[in-house]
Design a protein around this motif. Sequence first.
Motif, short mmCIF file in Angstrom:
data_model
loop_
_atom_site.label_atom_id
_atom_site.label_comp_id
_atom_site.label_asym_id
_atom_site.label_seq_id
_atom_site.Cartn_x
_atom_site.Cartn_y
_atom_site.Cartn_z
N LYS A 216 0.82 -1.22 0.00
CA LYS A 216 0.00 0.00 0.00
C LYS A 216 0.85 1.26 0.00
O LYS A 216 0.46 2.29 -0.57
CB LYS A 216 -0.92 0.01 1.23
N THR A 219 1.90 2.90 -3.47
CA THR A 219 0.82 3.46 -4.32
C THR A 219 0.58 2.64 -5.58
O THR A 219 0.74 3.12 -6.70
CB THR A 219 1.10 4.93 -4.69
N SER A 221 -1.57 0.69 -8.53
CA SER A 221 -2.83 0.97 -9.22
C SER A 221 -3.84 -0.14 -8.97
O SER A 221 -5.06 0.10 -8.97
CB SER A 221 -2.59 1.12 -10.72
N THR A 222 -3.36 -1.36 -8.79
CA THR A 222 -4.21 -2.51 -8.50
C THR A 222 -3.55 -3.34 -7.42
O THR A 222 -2.37 -3.70 -7.53
CB THR A 222 -4.40 -3.39 -9.76
N GLN A 242 -8.90 -1.47 2.72
CA GLN A 242 -9.33 -0.32 1.91
C GLN A 242 -8.50 -0.26 0.62
O GLN A 242 -7.28 -0.42 0.64
CB GLN A 242 -9.16 0.98 2.71
N ASN A 243 -9.18 -0.06 -0.49
CA ASN A 243 -8.56 0.01 -1.83
C ASN A 243 -7.88 -1.30 -2.21
O ASN A 243 -6.91 -1.31 -2.98
CB ASN A 243 -7.55 1.16 -1.90
N VAL A 244 -8.39 -2.40 -1.68
CA VAL A 244 -7.86 -3.72 -1.99
C VAL A 244 -8.97 -4.59 -2.57
O VAL A 244 -10.08 -4.63 -2.03
CB VAL A 244 -7.29 -4.41 -0.73
N HIS A 245 -8.69 -5.28 -3.67
CA HIS A 245 -9.61 -6.28 -4.21
C HIS A 245 -9.38 -7.57 -3.43
O HIS A 245 -8.27 -8.11 -3.44
CB HIS A 245 -9.36 -6.53 -5.69
#
Length: 382
Positions: A216, A219, A221-222, A242-245
């Motif tokens: 994380k 930064t 993108s995926t 958060q912001n994790v698939h």
Amino acid sequence: MTSQTPTFPFKTEAYIARSGATSHPALEPVTYNSLKPDEVLVSIAAVSICHTDIRAIHGDFRTELPMIPGHEGSGTVLATGSQVTYVEPGDAVVLAYSSCGSCRRCIMGKNAFCDGLVEMNFAGSGEGVVKDEQGSSVKGSFFGQSSMSRVALVHESSCVKVDVKDRRELELCASLGCGIMTGAGSIFNIAKPPPSSKIVIFGAGAVGLSALLAAKLTTPSTLILIDNSPTKLSKIHPSLLQNVHVLDTSSHKTPTETATAIRALTPNNTGVDYALECIGVESCLLAAHASLDTLGTLITIGSSATAKMPFGLASHLIRGITVGGTHQGDSVSRVMVPEMISLWKRGLFPFDMMIERFGFGELGRALGEMHEGRVVKPLLVV
């Protein structure tokens, strides 16, 4: 040695793993007969449990039983051997792997690949040094520390001095000595992904989640986290995801199905730039390899006595895939542990959200919770 040095023989209590045991190790009285010149006596504050400990307990990690397990400890120095210069009584320390510090790899800053790694960390020592209640010898230098003990004999090189404000912080930091360091190091020291990279991590245990926290900070993108245990995934603190698939693969029947699902989460189904396999399972290795974009990198972190590289060379070569392995995340513990603590204090590496505290006598319950996937990182507090 000072006049305040504890006297030997020194008696304490430790967990002893024994051959043929049908249950978890039990706390037993042990006696340390002497303190070697390069050893440190450490009053343990806490010790966390890693899957490597479980393998060692079952005699499946180049270890001989009986032995005192434990390789993720923290505590306070009680006494030092005559040749010890790095620590002194009263110092707060996190305990990590041991290395000689003088071989060609250690001199290069590659201590995790020390020429004496196996002998100093896995073979164990203790003949004539550690005795059980019957006076029999017990191995007592697992990863240079055997820290599942109220007081441990530790090799000087396993000590990392840390700046913590109180005992609770010291207890939490016990978990930084191996698994968490390995996961974070695999990102910081090996992958070193540039911004906007696409990253997938196989395994939602302590190693995988630590890699996730480190990733994380780059930064991406995926960022994708994979596990086949819905229970384990449900126990992860939501803020870590958060912001994790998050991909639950419990219903997947083939590695190809998993790789396809990963690619579907990347732009134009191109795949990921970095795949970290933190489990050591052939089907996961195959899925990780198949999920990579051209010129992608597969980093193998998890270990298994039987797993082999399962992918074919043709697909591997024409996509220019790089495969690398790591031990301890290629970390020098005296650099990496303070760095992780610094990041944590700044709110950037919340490893404490993985930790579940248990009493020191609750090893059996902790192992059960870990086995059921209800706990990521158990911490036995003395």
